[in-house]
Scaffold this active site. Structure first.
Site, PDB file in Angstrom:
ATOM      1  CG  ASP A   7      -1.984   1.184   1.379  1.00 27.51           C
ATOM      2  OD1 ASP A   7      -2.399   1.670   0.341  1.00 27.51           O
ATOM      3  OD2 ASP A   7      -2.018   1.850   2.379  1.00 27.51           O
ATOM      4  CB  SER A   8       0.355   4.797  -0.514  1.00 30.19           C
ATOM      5  OG  SER A   8      -0.934   4.951  -0.010  1.00 30.19           O
ATOM      6  CB  CYS A  70      -2.986   0.567  -2.544  1.00 30.27           C
ATOM      7  SG  CYS A  70      -2.923   2.474  -2.922  1.00 30.27           S
ATOM      8  CD  GLU A 148       0.096   6.882   6.166  1.00 31.18           C
ATOM      9  OE1 GLU A 148       1.106   6.107   6.530  1.00 31.18           O
ATOM     10  OE2 GLU A 148      -0.872   6.121   5.958  1.00 31.18           O
ATOM     11  CB  CYS A 180      -9.426   4.731   0.799  1.00 29.02           C
ATOM     12  SG  CYS A 180      -7.748   5.202   1.321  1.00 29.02           S
ATOM     13  CG  HIS A 182      -5.236   5.058   4.604  1.00 28.90           C
ATOM     14  ND1 HIS A 182      -4.415   4.631   3.571  1.00 28.90           N
ATOM     15  CD2 HIS A 182      -3.984   5.613   5.441  1.00 28.90           C
ATOM     16  CE1 HIS A 182      -3.143   5.000   3.480  1.00 28.90           C
ATOM     17  NE2 HIS A 182      -2.986   5.275   4.657  1.00 28.90           N
TER      18      HIS A 182
END
Ligand code: DGL
Length: 262
Positions: A7-8, A70, A148, A180, A182
């Protein structure tokens, strides 16, 4: 047998957590490209390049299966990665759509990064399966840095969440896809605003179930082995990383390494 997940940033750890639970005997390497985050506001060209770099790195560490944890990379780069690397590659968009369609919904909402929403990947895949479903989408890239950086506990960020989700009020959604990786981290906040009975669709369970089925058929012997190693690789480690990882796993005892992607 090593599985590589990328993932990023730390969002894909929600996927890593489910896969780790489902596949205790498999070695798993997680790559969070935190130095180049966010992906969600970048163009296909850049996302493709980063995704290729990530798979190359995981392959160089002997990963034989890749999970794109992601949505942004899944929406733009899945086909490219599948044609370039001749190894099994699983993505979170197909998994999210599969999970969303289970209850025969009539109206679905999707939240994701700007890139994911602009790619129309969710709309296309949902409508290909059932053209009668009404799909409402909304880009919420701003949630990524808030999550994040572990800022979600601060009350004034609720306003940003509410502003972005207010579009879904009175849409009579049968489900909201968390497009997403996240976003599962802020499930509670989303429910606080949209109501406790909103069905939130998180692709992590579905992608781990799909992967498990695939492995049971193709690598049954791997399931009889002992519990295997997990590693987390990051391209940058910020001060707030530990608190966010603790929120996801309730513990900090991971083997975390910093790594450069060339
Ligand atoms: N977690 C990523 C996703 O699922 C994207 C976050 C970002 O880098 O913008 O889309």
């Amino acid at each position: 047998m090593k599985i590589g997940i990328f993932d990023s940033g730390i969002g894909g750890l929600t996927v890593f957590k489910e896969i780790s639970k489902a596949l205790p005997s498999f070695e798993i390497i997680y790559l969070g490209d935190t130095a180049r985050l966010p992906y969600g506001i970048k163009s296909k060209r850049t996302i493709d390049r980063y995704s290729i770099n990530n798979v190359k790195l995981l392959k160089s560490l002997d990963c034989e299966i890749i999970v794109i944890a992601c949505n942004t990379a899944s929406s733009y780069s899945t086909n490219l990665l599948k044609s370039k690397f001749k190894i099994p590659i699983f993505d979170v968009i197909s998994a999210g759509v599969k999970a969303a369609l289970k209850d025969n919904p009539k109206i679905l909402g999707v939240i994701g990064t700007d890139s994911t929403i602009n790619s129309m990947a969710y709309n296309k895949m949902i409508l290909n399966n059932n053209s009668n479903i009404k799909v409402y989408t909304k880009a919420c890239s701003i949630f990524v840095p808030i999550i994040e950086q572990g800022l979600i506990k601060k009350k004034h960020y609720n306003k940003i969440i509410e502003e972005n989700l207010k579009f879904f009020k009175n849409k009579n959604l049968n489900g909201l896809i968390l497009g997403c990786t996240h976003y599962p981290i802020i499930k509670r906040k989303i429910k606080d605003y949209l109501g406790d009975d909103i069905r939130l669709i998180d692709s992590s369970l579905e992608v781990s179930a799909t992967l498990k089925k695939y492995l049971e058929i193709n690598y049954p012997n791997e399931f009889t082995k002992r519990k295997s190693k997990r590693s987390i690789l990051l391209t940058d480690k910020s001060n707030y990383f530990d608190s966010v990882i603790k929120k996801i796993f309730n513990k900090l005892d991971f083997n975390i390494k910093l790594i450069d992607i060339k």
